[in-house]
Design a protein around this motif. Structure first.
Motif, PDB file in Angstrom:
ATOM      1  N   LEU A  66       0.834  -1.198   0.000  1.00 35.63           N
ATOM      2  CA  LEU A  66       0.000   0.000   0.000  1.00 35.63           C
ATOM      3  C   LEU A  66       0.872   1.253   0.000  1.00 35.63           C
ATOM      4  O   LEU A  66       1.889   1.317   0.696  1.00 35.63           O
ATOM      5  CB  LEU A  66      -0.907   0.017   1.232  1.00 35.63           C
ATOM      6  N   ASN A  67       0.470   2.239  -0.777  1.00 36.58           N
ATOM      7  CA  ASN A  67       1.151   3.522  -0.684  1.00 36.58           C
ATOM      8  C   ASN A  67       0.608   4.269   0.525  1.00 36.58           C
ATOM      9  O   ASN A  67      -0.342   3.835   1.186  1.00 36.58           O
ATOM     10  CB  ASN A  67       1.005   4.331  -1.972  1.00 36.58           C
ATOM     11  N   LEU A  74      -1.139   1.868  15.837  1.00 36.16           N
ATOM     12  CA  LEU A  74       0.172   2.049  15.223  1.00 36.16           C
ATOM     13  C   LEU A  74       0.009   2.019  13.710  1.00 36.16           C
ATOM     14  O   LEU A  74      -0.532   1.064  13.153  1.00 36.16           O
ATOM     15  CB  LEU A  74       1.120   0.925  15.670  1.00 36.16           C
ATOM     16  N   VAL A  75       0.452   3.077  13.031  1.00 38.48           N
ATOM     17  CA  VAL A  75       0.325   3.200  11.578  1.00 38.48           C
ATOM     18  C   VAL A  75       1.730   3.244  10.976  1.00 38.48           C
ATOM     19  O   VAL A  75       2.556   4.072  11.375  1.00 38.48           O
ATOM     20  CB  VAL A  75      -0.449   4.473  11.184  1.00 38.48           C
ATOM     21  N   VAL A  76       1.996   2.337  10.021  1.00 38.38           N
ATOM     22  CA  VAL A  76       3.318   2.236   9.408  1.00 38.38           C
ATOM     23  C   VAL A  76       3.218   2.624   7.938  1.00 38.38           C
ATOM     24  O   VAL A  76       2.380   2.094   7.205  1.00 38.38           O
ATOM     25  CB  VAL A  76       3.874   0.799   9.533  1.00 38.38           C
ATOM     26  N   THR A  77       4.061   3.548   7.487  1.00 40.83           N
ATOM     27  CA  THR A  77       4.037   3.987   6.091  1.00 40.83           C
ATOM     28  C   THR A  77       5.163   3.328   5.297  1.00 40.83           C
ATOM     29  O   THR A  77       6.079   2.721   5.865  1.00 40.83           O
ATOM     30  CB  THR A  77       4.164   5.514   5.967  1.00 40.83           C
ATOM     31  N   MET A  78       5.147   3.493   3.958  1.00 42.84           N
ATOM     32  CA  MET A  78       6.114   2.790   3.113  1.00 42.84           C
ATOM     33  C   MET A  78       6.615   3.608   1.924  1.00 42.84           C
ATOM     34  O   MET A  78       7.640   3.289   1.337  1.00 42.84           O
ATOM     35  CB  MET A  78       5.459   1.502   2.585  1.00 42.84           C
ATOM     36  N   SER A  79       5.932   4.674   1.549  1.00 40.30           N
ATOM     37  CA  SER A  79       6.219   5.335   0.275  1.00 40.30           C
ATOM     38  C   SER A  79       7.591   5.995   0.200  1.00 40.30           C
ATOM     39  O   SER A  79       8.084   6.276  -0.888  1.00 40.30           O
ATOM     40  CB  SER A  79       5.137   6.376  -0.037  1.00 40.30           C
ATOM     41  N   MET A  80       8.223   6.249   1.339  1.00 41.87           N
ATOM     42  CA  MET A  80       9.554   6.869   1.331  1.00 41.87           C
ATOM     43  C   MET A  80      10.665   5.829   1.387  1.00 41.87           C
ATOM     44  O   MET A  80      11.832   6.159   1.626  1.00 41.87           O
ATOM     45  CB  MET A  80       9.673   7.864   2.491  1.00 41.87           C
ATOM     46  N   HIS A  81      10.309   4.582   1.131  1.00 41.88           N
ATOM     47  CA  HIS A  81      11.297   3.500   1.123  1.00 41.88           C
ATOM     48  C   HIS A  81      12.184   3.618  -0.117  1.00 41.88           C
ATOM     49  O   HIS A  81      11.730   4.026  -1.175  1.00 41.88           O
ATOM     50  CB  HIS A  81      10.560   2.157   1.125  1.00 41.88           C
ATOM     51  N   CYS A 113      10.532   8.150  -8.071  1.00 38.01           N
ATOM     52  CA  CYS A 113       9.802   8.835  -7.002  1.00 38.01           C
ATOM     53  C   CYS A 113       8.305   8.697  -7.240  1.00 38.01           C
ATOM     54  O   CYS A 113       7.864   8.237  -8.296  1.00 38.01           O
ATOM     55  CB  CYS A 113      10.197  10.309  -6.927  1.00 38.01           C
ATOM     56  N   VAL A 114       7.529   9.095  -6.236  1.00 39.32           N
ATOM     57  CA  VAL A 114       6.069   9.066  -6.349  1.00 39.32           C
ATOM     58  C   VAL A 114       5.630  10.283  -7.157  1.00 39.32           C
ATOM     59  O   VAL A 114       5.799  11.431  -6.720  1.00 39.32           O
ATOM     60  CB  VAL A 114       5.404   9.085  -4.960  1.00 39.32           C
ATOM     61  N   GLU A 115       5.089  10.045  -8.333  1.00 36.30           N
ATOM     62  CA  GLU A 115       4.647  11.149  -9.195  1.00 36.30           C
ATOM     63  C   GLU A 115       3.338  11.738  -8.660  1.00 36.30           C
ATOM     64  O   GLU A 115       2.329  11.053  -8.574  1.00 36.30           O
ATOM     65  CB  GLU A 115       4.438  10.638 -10.625  1.00 36.30           C
ATOM     66  N   HIS A 116       3.382  13.004  -8.267  1.00 35.91           N
ATOM     67  CA  HIS A 116       2.156  13.659  -7.786  1.00 35.91           C
ATOM     68  C   HIS A 116       2.154  15.149  -8.123  1.00 35.91           C
ATOM     69  O   HIS A 116       1.484  15.955  -7.462  1.00 35.91           O
ATOM     70  CB  HIS A 116       1.997  13.447  -6.272  1.00 35.91           C
ATOM     71  N   GLY A 117       2.917  15.533  -9.167  1.00 37.47           N
ATOM     72  CA  GLY A 117       2.900  16.907  -9.634  1.00 37.47           C
ATOM     73  C   GLY A 117       3.888  17.824  -8.966  1.00 37.47           C
ATOM     74  O   GLY A 117       3.923  19.021  -9.265  1.00 37.47           O
ATOM     75  N   PHE A 118       4.704  17.299  -8.061  1.00 37.06           N
ATOM     76  CA  PHE A 118       5.697  18.109  -7.359  1.00 37.06           C
ATOM     77  C   PHE A 118       7.081  17.712  -7.864  1.00 37.06           C
ATOM     78  O   PHE A 118       7.429  16.528  -7.905  1.00 37.06           O
ATOM     79  CB  PHE A 118       5.606  17.876  -5.852  1.00 37.06           C
ATOM     80  N   THR A 119       7.885  18.690  -8.254  1.00 40.81           N
ATOM     81  CA  THR A 119       9.226  18.402  -8.756  1.00 40.81           C
ATOM     82  C   THR A 119      10.237  19.364  -8.165  1.00 40.81           C
ATOM     83  O   THR A 119       9.908  20.508  -7.825  1.00 40.81           O
ATOM     84  CB  THR A 119       9.293  18.511 -10.289  1.00 40.81           C
ATOM     85  N   VAL A 120      11.486  18.913  -8.047  1.00 34.56           N
ATOM     86  CA  VAL A 120      12.615  19.762  -7.654  1.00 34.56           C
ATOM     87  C   VAL A 120      13.789  19.380  -8.545  1.00 34.56           C
ATOM     88  O   VAL A 120      13.920  18.230  -8.962  1.00 34.56           O
ATOM     89  CB  VAL A 120      12.985  19.598  -6.165  1.00 34.56           C
ATOM     90  N   TYR A 156      14.077  11.424  -3.384  1.00 36.59           N
ATOM     91  CA  TYR A 156      13.705  11.255  -1.977  1.00 36.59           C
ATOM     92  C   TYR A 156      12.899  12.455  -1.471  1.00 36.59           C
ATOM     93  O   TYR A 156      11.894  12.303  -0.771  1.00 36.59           O
ATOM     94  CB  TYR A 156      14.970  11.062  -1.134  1.00 36.59           C
ATOM     95  N   LEU A 157      13.308  13.651  -1.849  1.00 40.52           N
ATOM     96  CA  LEU A 157      12.595  14.855  -1.411  1.00 40.52           C
ATOM     97  C   LEU A 157      11.181  14.905  -2.000  1.00 40.52           C
ATOM     98  O   LEU A 157      10.241  15.345  -1.323  1.00 40.52           O
ATOM     99  CB  LEU A 157      13.385  16.102  -1.808  1.00 40.52           C
ATOM    100  N   VAL A 158      11.039  14.453  -3.220  1.00 43.01           N
ATOM    101  CA  VAL A 158       9.702  14.391  -3.823  1.00 43.01           C
ATOM    102  C   VAL A 158       8.822  13.411  -3.036  1.00 43.01           C
ATOM    103  O   VAL A 158       7.640  13.687  -2.774  1.00 43.01           O
ATOM    104  CB  VAL A 158       9.787  13.968  -5.306  1.00 43.01           C
ATOM    105  N   ASP A 159       9.391  12.288  -2.648  1.00 46.92           N
ATOM    106  CA  ASP A 159       8.649  11.306  -1.833  1.00 46.92           C
ATOM    107  C   ASP A 159       8.274  11.903  -0.480  1.00 46.92           C
ATOM    108  O   ASP A 159       7.175  11.666   0.032  1.00 46.92           O
ATOM    109  CB  ASP A 159       9.488  10.048  -1.622  1.00 46.92           C
ATOM    110  N   CYS A 160       9.192  12.674   0.110  1.00 48.44           N
ATOM    111  CA  CYS A 160       8.900  13.334   1.396  1.00 48.44           C
ATOM    112  C   CYS A 160       7.705  14.275   1.261  1.00 48.44           C
ATOM    113  O   CYS A 160       6.836  14.331   2.143  1.00 48.44           O
ATOM    114  CB  CYS A 160      10.121  14.126   1.876  1.00 48.44           C
TER     115      CYS A 160
END
Length: 591
Positions: free
Chosen positions: A409-410, A432-439, A445-452, A464-468
């Motif tokens: 899951l993302n 307890l909630v565990v995330t994974m997308s910054m692995h 990276c996770v494409e969501h319209g944000f770029t650097v 990594y910063l885009v994932d953050c």
């Protein structure tokens, strides 16, 4: 003709002698290629692994000696398996040493350690897409060595036509070991003349002291090799519990019953849920970071300035080779992970005193749950939940398969699952909630319209910063949903990281990446003017939460409370040793 007969007989004898010596030479060459497989592995490890203490003058010779022992063991084992066929044994020896070498090099680039004894118990986790992807990004140009070395071995092996050498291989091994022992003795004499030599870590000892191995596994394996490690640490394979003597038991109890740095005054009044969010590979330095004029984590930046939020950006990671599973152990059990073994391999069958369990026993929680983005068995999650006192687990199997397929899951899906299940929980609850997308890997990276695109950073770090930024958006949506449901004000919300993002995965030099983790505690009633906000440890979170909720159990973890403005740092090496004793001995199960 009789005159020339002795001459021809001498030539025949000389030819036979040369031929026999050539067989010996080829044997030594083929065997030596297997030794070099192991030497190459240790050389690569030296560029990747963090060794626990600097090498002494005898370290390299010790390593060569250990490689010879390991290669000889593989050859003798191969002789047994091939029923004494020397040629086949040399081939099998080369294959085994090459596999051991390659697997350790690849593993070290992901975990930063040699393969532990019980790594085979977690082989199933390699099929996880994130782990597999991270391993594949670990390939380097120097790995071509294995191909070129195999070609050289094959070329020599094809010309090695003598299948049975009878006693010739024994003679060759005798010469090899004789030369090696002579070199070792000569080196000892030189050390005695010119150096203060510490025999406790010397290569002349057959095996390292167990305590040295458990506390400095990389150094001791470099010196001792795999065979001697296996002989010393055979109880890892048998899962035999450590028998503590009275002095060890006394040292453990004296440490955790000293409450002077573990207890202040409870800050959580009434009944409040505890929502604990563990973010994958979250670095504190992303807070307030601006790249290309854009904030990387705008919501978390606003959150840390909120008067109801305690923030500490100086939490030092305490994980070892277990990575994410180590992070959970530290936060949920108040212990440090083992240095020489993947901790969940041992701890899954031991008695621990979990944070959720203590909160329930103290009447501060009615229900405990965990939401994970993976399968229930990933890194022994299902078994460790029992150790922590978590009643219910929700995993990717509780999310419609058409939304994620066979992927984990993302973060958006994880938080949606958390919102759904927390809305149905009996209050007060622990979640307890565990995330994974910054692995990692960070080759995407996770494409969501944000770029650097700042060229002063590596492509991996920018990804990594885009994932953050993506995870920051999902946390904001989650917090807003908690407010909409009326859960926000009635919950203490902890947000922190399982561990840091490794510099090698970010394509950065170690000096350019700070390992500090962030810690947010929302609605904890903490007076930030009196609490500690300086350098601390992951280990302190467990103790701090028990202190906040006023849980006065006998066990309050090995960390210190951050509610104490006079926080005192402590020697982590000693606590790693105490934790190792507790876990290996099943200390709490024996009381």
């Amino acid at each position: 003709m009789c005159t020339f007969a002795p001459f021809f007989m001498d030539l025949t004898m000389l030819s036979t002698t040369i031929q026999k010596r050539w067989w010996n030479t080829r044997f030594l060459l083929l065997f030596g290629l297997s030794v070099v497989n192991l030497l190459f592995m240790h050389g690569q490890m030296a560029m990747t692994v963090e060794y626990e203490y600097p090498f002494k003058v005898d370290a390299i010779l010790s390593n060569v000696f250990s490689c010879l022992i390991d290669a000889t063991f593989f050859f003798l084992l191969s002789m047994l398996l091939t029923r004494g066929r020397v040629k086949g044994s040399l081939l099998l020896t080369f294959v085994l040493t090459a596999l051991l070498s390659f697997c350790n090099v690849l593993y070290s680039r992901f975990f930063g350690h040699y393969l532990p004894n019980l790594a085979f118990l977690q082989v199933g986790n390699l099929y996880d897409n994130d782990v597999m992807g991270s391993a594949l990004t670990g390939f380097r140009w120097q790995d071509l060595f294995y191909i070129l070395w195999a070609v050289l071995f094959g070329w020599l092996y094809k010309r090695y036509n003598k299948v049975e050498l009878k006693t010739q291989w024994l003679k060759a091994m005798g010469w090899l070991w004789g030369a090696m022992v002579a070199s070792v003795l000569a080196f000892i004499i030189v050390l005695g003349l010119f150096h203060d030599h510490n025999f406790e870590t010397s290569f002349i000892r057959f095996s390292p002291i167990r305590v040295q191995y458990t506390q400095a596994p990389n150094n001791m394996l470099y010196r001792s090799g795999f065979l001697r490690r296996a002989l010393v640490c055979y109880d890892d394979f048998t899962q035999k519990e450590l028998e503590l003597d009275e002095s060890q038991k006394k040292a453990i109890r004296q440490e955790y019953t000293d409450y002077s740095q573990r207890t202040t005054t409870a800050t959580v009044k009434g009944t409040k849920n505890l929502i604990f969010v563990i973010v994958e590979s979250y670095l504190a330095e992303t807070s307030d970071l601006v790249v290309d004029g854009k904030e990387i984590t705008p919501f978390m930046n606003r959150l840390k300035r909120d008067s109801a939020v305690y923030y500490n950006g100086h939490v030092r990671p305490n994980i070892t080779i277990g990575e994410s599973s180590d992070g959970q152990l530290i936060y949920m059990a108040g212990l440090l992970p083992m240095k020489s073994e993947i901790t969940v391999n041992i701890a899954k069958d031991k008695r621990l005193i979990g944070l959720p369990e203590l909160l329930k026993q103290a009447g501060r929680m009615k229900q405990t749950q965990i939401i994970v983005p993976t399968s229930p068995t990933f890194w022994e999650q299902d078994k460790m939940n029992e150790r922590y006192g978590i009643d219910t687990m929700y995993s990717k199997f509780d999310c419609p398969k058409e939304l994620h397929g066979n992927e984990d899951l993302n973060d958006e899906q994880v938080f949606e699952l958390a919102v759904r299940e927390q809305a149905k929980a009996s209050h007060p609850f622990f979640s307890l909630v565990v995330t994974m997308s910054m692995h990692n890997p960070y080759n995407k990276c996770v494409e969501h319209g944000f770029t650097v695109s700042d060229k002063s950073y590596t492509a991996e770090f920018l990804n990594y910063l885009v994932d953050c930024h993506y995870t920051d958006l999902q946390i904001e949506k989650y917090i807003n949903e908690l407010k909409r449901q009326g859960l926000y004000d009635n919950s203490v919300i902890v947000i922190t990281a399982d561990h840091h993002a490794h510099a090698v995965h970010l394509g950065m030099a170690e000096s350019r990446v700070k390992k500090d983790l962030p810690l947010y505690i929302i609605n904890g009633g903490i007076d930030k003017r009196q609490a500690w906000t300086g350098f601390c440890n992951q280990l302190d979170v467990y103790t701090t939460l028990l202190d906040m909720y006023g849980v006065r159990s006998d066990w309050r973890g090995l960390g210190h409370t951050l509610l104490n403005g006079n926080y005192k740092d402590y020697p982590l090496d000693r606590l790693y040793m105490l934790s190792d004793w507790i876990i290996r001995s099943n200390y709490f199960g024996g009381q």
